[in-house]
Design a protein around this motif. Sequence first.
Motif, mmCIF file in Angstrom:
data_model
loop_
_atom_site.group_PDB
_atom_site.id
_atom_site.type_symbol
_atom_site.label_atom_id
_atom_site.label_comp_id
_atom_site.label_asym_id
_atom_site.label_seq_id
_atom_site.Cartn_x
_atom_site.Cartn_y
_atom_site.Cartn_z
ATOM 1 N N SER A 19 64.039 19.959 61.799
ATOM 2 C CA SER A 19 65.106 20.439 60.926
ATOM 3 C C SER A 19 64.666 20.695 59.497
ATOM 4 C CB SER A 19 66.254 19.425 60.913
ATOM 5 O OG SER A 19 65.777 18.130 60.585
ATOM 6 N N GLY A 20 63.541 20.099 59.079
ATOM 7 C CA GLY A 20 63.141 20.231 57.686
ATOM 8 C C GLY A 20 61.644 20.129 57.495
ATOM 9 N N VAL A 21 61.192 20.601 56.352
ATOM 10 C CA VAL A 21 59.778 20.587 55.989
ATOM 11 C C VAL A 21 59.667 20.142 54.535
ATOM 12 C CG1 VAL A 21 57.656 21.940 55.792
ATOM 13 C CG2 VAL A 21 59.344 22.526 57.554
ATOM 14 N N ASP A 22 58.784 19.185 54.270
ATOM 15 C CA ASP A 22 58.479 18.793 52.895
ATOM 16 C C ASP A 22 57.221 19.540 52.466
ATOM 17 O OD1 ASP A 22 60.594 17.095 53.201
ATOM 18 O OD2 ASP A 22 59.470 15.248 52.862
ATOM 19 N N ILE A 23 57.360 20.363 51.435
ATOM 20 C CA ILE A 23 56.251 21.207 51.004
ATOM 21 C C ILE A 23 55.940 20.908 49.544
ATOM 22 C CG2 ILE A 23 57.819 23.142 50.493
ATOM 23 C CD1 ILE A 23 55.601 25.010 51.538
ATOM 24 N N LEU A 24 54.689 20.598 49.272
ATOM 25 C CA LEU A 24 54.246 20.257 47.920
ATOM 26 C C LEU A 24 54.104 21.540 47.114
ATOM 27 C CD1 LEU A 24 53.372 17.764 46.250
ATOM 28 C CD2 LEU A 24 51.028 18.236 46.969
ATOM 29 N N VAL A 25 54.806 21.600 45.970
ATOM 30 C CA VAL A 25 54.908 22.855 45.225
ATOM 31 C C VAL A 25 54.240 22.758 43.860
ATOM 32 C CG1 VAL A 25 57.054 23.425 46.422
ATOM 33 C CG2 VAL A 25 57.157 22.336 44.182
ATOM 34 N N ASN A 26 53.773 23.916 43.391
ATOM 35 C CA ASN A 26 53.206 24.051 42.054
ATOM 36 C C ASN A 26 54.142 24.776 41.095
ATOM 37 O OD1 ASN A 26 50.718 22.809 42.686
ATOM 38 N ND2 ASN A 26 49.946 24.712 43.581
#
Length: 264
Positions: free
Chosen positions: A220-227
């Motif tokens: 259901s979800g994705v944790d994505i490390l962002v800049n």
Amino acid sequence: MTYLRFRQLCLVASQLEPVVEDLADVFGIQVCHRDPAVQAFGLHNALLPVGNTFIEVVAPTREDTTAGRFLRRRGGDGGYMVILDTDDVDRWGPHVDAQGVRVAAFLGHGDYRGMQLHPKDLGGTLLEINHTRYGESLDGPYNPAGPDWQSFVNTERVQRIVGVELQGAEPEDMARRWGSLLRRPVENSGESSGGGQQVVLDNAYLHFVADRDGRGEGLSGVDILVNDLEAIKARALERGLPVDQSQVSIGGVRFHLVHSEGLN
């Protein structure tokens, strides 16, 4: 060296290109490979690198496919598969069998071998465990992404995928099943992650939560490390996608936008 790492997630869509275009434009990433081998499953696809992790999108090209049935069951586009890589696929076979989990498909061509495990035995999500020869380095060969995926990496807005959210009516039971299968302990997630439980891999985590949207069990979800959080949100708003303070929805999946200081 023994490892078990997150490498890729797969979304399924009724139409391939609109979801691919949303992902590419919002996250500033690009397609590195389209695999003709998936035609055997009645699909076409595209892979996009997020650092040294990957998002794949698949869509049916004919009637009566597993992916098409999934779309009907979950009421539209959504998360489909979690894909891990390891040093030795063969050593997982007896353990998977002892856990009572069925193998849905064995995969193998060239320097690549893998197995896909039945979603009904794990909670609505296909799990693949694979190995690419000479793929010990996360920046090295990874067969599903094509021969030169490294040249397509763009980390201006995003760094990598750090977590995957799996939801269900009984998330604690689901976490126990995945933890036992993957030989990893089940831990409590921090309050910053919204509670629940998690199973930690070498480079990411699997987060198990209650069904939040009424769509049933699944990815259901994705944790994505962002800049560049603001650029991501701006592009998503321009494309008319659902956006809130730290989340963007694409392809029926919630992408949680995580800063490095927000990681556990």
